[in-house]
Motif scaffolding. Structure first.
Motif, PDB file in Angstrom:
ATOM      1  N   ILE A   1      -4.191   0.342  -1.347  1.00 49.81           N
ATOM      2  CA  ILE A   1      -4.844  -0.549  -0.382  1.00 49.81           C
ATOM      3  C   ILE A   1      -6.077  -1.098  -1.083  1.00 49.81           C
ATOM      4  N   GLU A   2      -6.104  -2.405  -1.342  1.00 47.48           N
ATOM      5  CA  GLU A   2      -7.255  -2.974  -2.030  1.00 47.48           C
ATOM      6  C   GLU A   2      -7.386  -4.460  -1.724  1.00 47.48           C
ATOM      7  N   LYS A   3      -8.596  -4.978  -1.913  1.00 52.22           N
ATOM      8  CA  LYS A   3      -8.840  -6.410  -1.800  1.00 52.22           C
ATOM      9  C   LYS A   3      -8.656  -7.025  -3.187  1.00 52.22           C
ATOM     10  N   VAL A   4      -7.844  -8.079  -3.265  1.00 50.40           N
ATOM     11  CA  VAL A   4      -7.592  -8.739  -4.544  1.00 50.40           C
ATOM     12  C   VAL A   4      -7.512 -10.242  -4.317  1.00 50.40           C
ATOM     13  N   PHE A   5      -7.597 -10.987  -5.419  1.00 50.26           N
ATOM     14  CA  PHE A   5      -7.251 -12.402  -5.352  1.00 50.26           C
ATOM     15  C   PHE A   5      -5.821 -12.526  -5.855  1.00 50.26           C
ATOM     16  N   ASP A   6      -4.929 -12.945  -4.982  1.00 49.87           N
ATOM     17  CA  ASP A   6      -3.517 -13.072  -5.348  1.00 49.87           C
ATOM     18  C   ASP A   6      -3.249 -14.493  -5.818  1.00 49.87           C
ATOM     19  N   GLU A   7      -2.956 -14.629  -7.108  1.00 56.98           N
ATOM     20  CA  GLU A   7      -2.708 -15.960  -7.667  1.00 56.98           C
ATOM     21  C   GLU A   7      -1.228 -16.281  -7.786  1.00 56.98           C
ATOM     22  N   ARG A   8      -0.371 -15.321  -7.452  1.00 54.55           N
ATOM     23  CA  ARG A   8       1.066 -15.535  -7.646  1.00 54.55           C
ATOM     24  C   ARG A   8       1.784 -16.018  -6.388  1.00 54.55           C
ATOM     25  N   PHE A   9       1.387 -15.531  -5.219  1.00 50.72           N
ATOM     26  CA  PHE A   9       2.192 -15.782  -4.024  1.00 50.72           C
ATOM     27  C   PHE A   9       1.457 -16.580  -2.944  1.00 50.72           C
ATOM     28  N   VAL A  10       0.297 -16.090  -2.491  1.00 50.74           N
ATOM     29  CA  VAL A  10      -0.411 -16.790  -1.410  1.00 50.74           C
ATOM     30  C   VAL A  10      -1.653 -17.527  -1.892  1.00 50.74           C
ATOM     31  N   GLN A  11      -2.058 -17.295  -3.144  1.00 48.46           N
ATOM     32  CA  GLN A  11      -3.172 -18.004  -3.783  1.00 48.46           C
ATOM     33  C   GLN A  11      -4.479 -17.930  -2.982  1.00 48.46           C
ATOM     34  N   GLU A  12      -4.834 -16.737  -2.559  1.00 48.03           N
ATOM     35  CA  GLU A  12      -6.116 -16.547  -1.877  1.00 48.03           C
ATOM     36  C   GLU A  12      -6.494 -15.068  -1.907  1.00 48.03           C
ATOM     37  N   HIS A  13      -7.723 -14.781  -1.480  1.00 48.10           N
ATOM     38  CA  HIS A  13      -8.164 -13.389  -1.397  1.00 48.10           C
ATOM     39  C   HIS A  13      -7.428 -12.704  -0.245  1.00 48.10           C
ATOM     40  N   VAL A  14      -6.927 -11.511  -0.521  1.00 47.48           N
ATOM     41  CA  VAL A  14      -6.082 -10.817   0.450  1.00 47.48           C
ATOM     42  C   VAL A  14      -6.309  -9.309   0.376  1.00 47.48           C
ATOM     43  N   TYR A  15      -5.783  -8.618   1.380  1.00 45.26           N
ATOM     44  CA  TYR A  15      -5.559  -7.183   1.278  1.00 45.26           C
ATOM     45  C   TYR A  15      -4.175  -6.980   0.677  1.00 45.26           C
ATOM     46  N   LYS A  16      -4.112  -6.216  -0.402  1.00 46.42           N
ATOM     47  CA  LYS A  16      -2.816  -5.850  -0.964  1.00 46.42           C
ATOM     48  C   LYS A  16      -2.522  -4.403  -0.580  1.00 46.42           C
ATOM     49  N   ILE A  17      -1.397  -4.205   0.091  1.00 44.89           N
ATOM     50  CA  ILE A  17      -0.979  -2.871   0.524  1.00 44.89           C
ATOM     51  C   ILE A  17       0.407  -2.603  -0.050  1.00 44.89           C
ATOM     52  N   SER A  18       0.533  -1.526  -0.812  1.00 43.83           N
ATOM     53  CA  SER A  18       1.795  -1.215  -1.482  1.00 43.83           C
ATOM     54  C   SER A  18       2.410   0.048  -0.900  1.00 43.83           C
ATOM     55  N   ILE A  19       3.717  -0.012  -0.674  1.00 40.25           N
ATOM     56  CA  ILE A  19       4.472   1.116  -0.117  1.00 40.25           C
ATOM     57  C   ILE A  19       5.567   1.493  -1.105  1.00 40.25           C
ATOM     58  N   PHE A  20       5.548   2.743  -1.551  1.00 37.80           N
ATOM     59  CA  PHE A  20       6.543   3.220  -2.510  1.00 37.80           C
ATOM     60  C   PHE A  20       7.688   3.892  -1.769  1.00 37.80           C
ATOM     61  N   MET A  21       8.909   3.430  -2.036  1.00 35.61           N
ATOM     62  CA  MET A  21      10.116   3.967  -1.416  1.00 35.61           C
ATOM     63  C   MET A  21      10.828   4.866  -2.420  1.00 35.61           C
ATOM     64  N   ASN A  22      11.065   6.131  -2.051  1.00 42.94           N
ATOM     65  CA  ASN A  22      11.848   6.977  -2.948  1.00 42.94           C
ATOM     66  C   ASN A  22      13.323   6.924  -2.557  1.00 42.94           C
ATOM     67  N   ILE A  23      14.150   7.611  -3.303  1.00 44.41           N
ATOM     68  CA  ILE A  23      15.598   7.514  -3.116  1.00 44.41           C
ATOM     69  C   ILE A  23      16.055   8.072  -1.767  1.00 44.41           C
ATOM     70  N   PHE A  24      15.201   8.884  -1.117  1.00 40.71           N
ATOM     71  CA  PHE A  24      15.586   9.501   0.149  1.00 40.71           C
ATOM     72  C   PHE A  24      15.170   8.680   1.371  1.00 40.71           C
ATOM     73  N   ASN A  25      14.382   7.630   1.162  1.00 38.42           N
ATOM     74  CA  ASN A  25      13.948   6.792   2.278  1.00 38.42           C
ATOM     75  C   ASN A  25      15.057   5.848   2.737  1.00 38.42           C
ATOM     76  N   VAL A  26      14.937   5.351   3.973  1.00 36.66           N
ATOM     77  CA  VAL A  26      15.790   4.252   4.428  1.00 36.66           C
ATOM     78  C   VAL A  26      15.433   3.029   3.585  1.00 36.66           C
ATOM     79  N   HIS A  27      16.433   2.287   3.118  1.00 33.86           N
ATOM     80  CA  HIS A  27      16.191   1.214   2.152  1.00 33.86           C
ATOM     81  C   HIS A  27      16.150  -0.177   2.767  1.00 33.86           C
ATOM     82  N   VAL A  28      16.421  -0.285   4.053  1.00 36.10           N
ATOM     83  CA  VAL A  28      16.391  -1.586   4.724  1.00 36.10           C
ATOM     84  C   VAL A  28      14.939  -1.991   4.967  1.00 36.10           C
ATOM     85  N   ASN A  29      14.607  -3.236   4.630  1.00 37.21           N
ATOM     86  CA  ASN A  29      13.252  -3.759   4.802  1.00 37.21           C
ATOM     87  C   ASN A  29      13.157  -4.633   6.047  1.00 37.21           C
ATOM     88  N   ARG A  30      11.947  -4.691   6.627  1.00 39.80           N
ATOM     89  CA  ARG A  30      11.754  -5.400   7.892  1.00 39.80           C
ATOM     90  C   ARG A  30      10.539  -6.327   7.840  1.00 39.80           C
TER      91      ARG A  30
END
Length: 214
Positions: free
Chosen positions: A74-103
């Motif tokens: 969880i961090e504040k970054v400037f995203d130059e690849r997708f939305v081109q603005e300052h954002v909160y970036k939140i990353s979720i790591f999925m292991n092999i045992f998690n449900v793999h469908v995204n929403r």
């Protein structure tokens, strides 16, 4: 009357069918040990591609988790690849045992979809986030706020599936794709977001609250 839904991702059906057919052939030929192994494999594949229903938060400004897994960033970054603005970036790591469908995290209209073949580093590293195979979806909300949700492949995951098209209207918690064999999903949220999720928290796609979009 609402039709009952099979709680399995459609991409898993061919694998389940193949394993079940092999099990049946072994049983007919009296290869009992192979038939037992095939039956166990069929059950495992069915469990692996499970796609349970989820109940999202009712608040209209709620942002729900796009993936099952653990919050690793969880961090504040400037995203130059997708939305081109300052954002909160939140990353979720999925292991092999998690449900793999995204929403879908929040309702809106799909503004863009970018697919990059990339590489296959470990998904829980910054190198993986930058260079791995990924599919980035940007969505414009009813309040004209832009956010991004990015499916990132990992060392094992070699197949990203996205069911969306540009211009699609989407709802919060709607299924939009999957990543086979676990990986990572990154969220890029406007700084107006009230972040509620915590680092290290286990979350469930379409159900766990990430925050509120103000």
């Amino acid at each position: 009357m609402q039709q009952a839904r099979i709680p399995v991702a459609r991409e898993g059906v061919p694998f389940i069918g193949l394993a079940a057919l092999a099990t049946l052939v072994c049983a007919v030929l009296s290869y009992d040990l192979l038939a037992l192994c095939g039956l166990l494999l069929t059950f495992f594949i069915t469990w692996f591609f499970r796609d349970p229903d989820r109940i999202p938060p009712q608040a209209a400004d709620a942002i729900v988790s796009p993936a099952d897994g653990k919050v690793i960033l969880i961090e504040k970054v400037f995203d130059e690849r997708f939305v081109q603005e300052h954002v909160y970036k939140i990353s979720i790591f999925m292991n092999i045992f998690n449900v793999h469908v995204n929403r879908i995290p929040h309702a809106g209209v799909v503004e863009s979809i970018q697919y990059n073949a990339g590489r296959f580093h470990s998904a829980n590293t910054e190198q993986g986030a930058l260079y791995n195979e990924h599919c980035a979806v940007t969505i414009r909300t009813a309040r004209h706020q832009l956010y991004g949700v990015v499916q990132v492949a990992g060392l094992i995951a070699r197949r990203i599936v996205c069911w969306l098209d540009q211009g699609d209207e989407v709802k919060a918690a709607q299924r939009f794709g999957l990543i086979r064999f676990g990986s990572r999903v990154d969220l890029y949220l406007p700084l107006q977001t009230q972040v509620e999720v915590r680092l290290g928290q286990q979350v469930r796609a379409g159900e766990s609250l990430i925050g509120y979009l103000h």
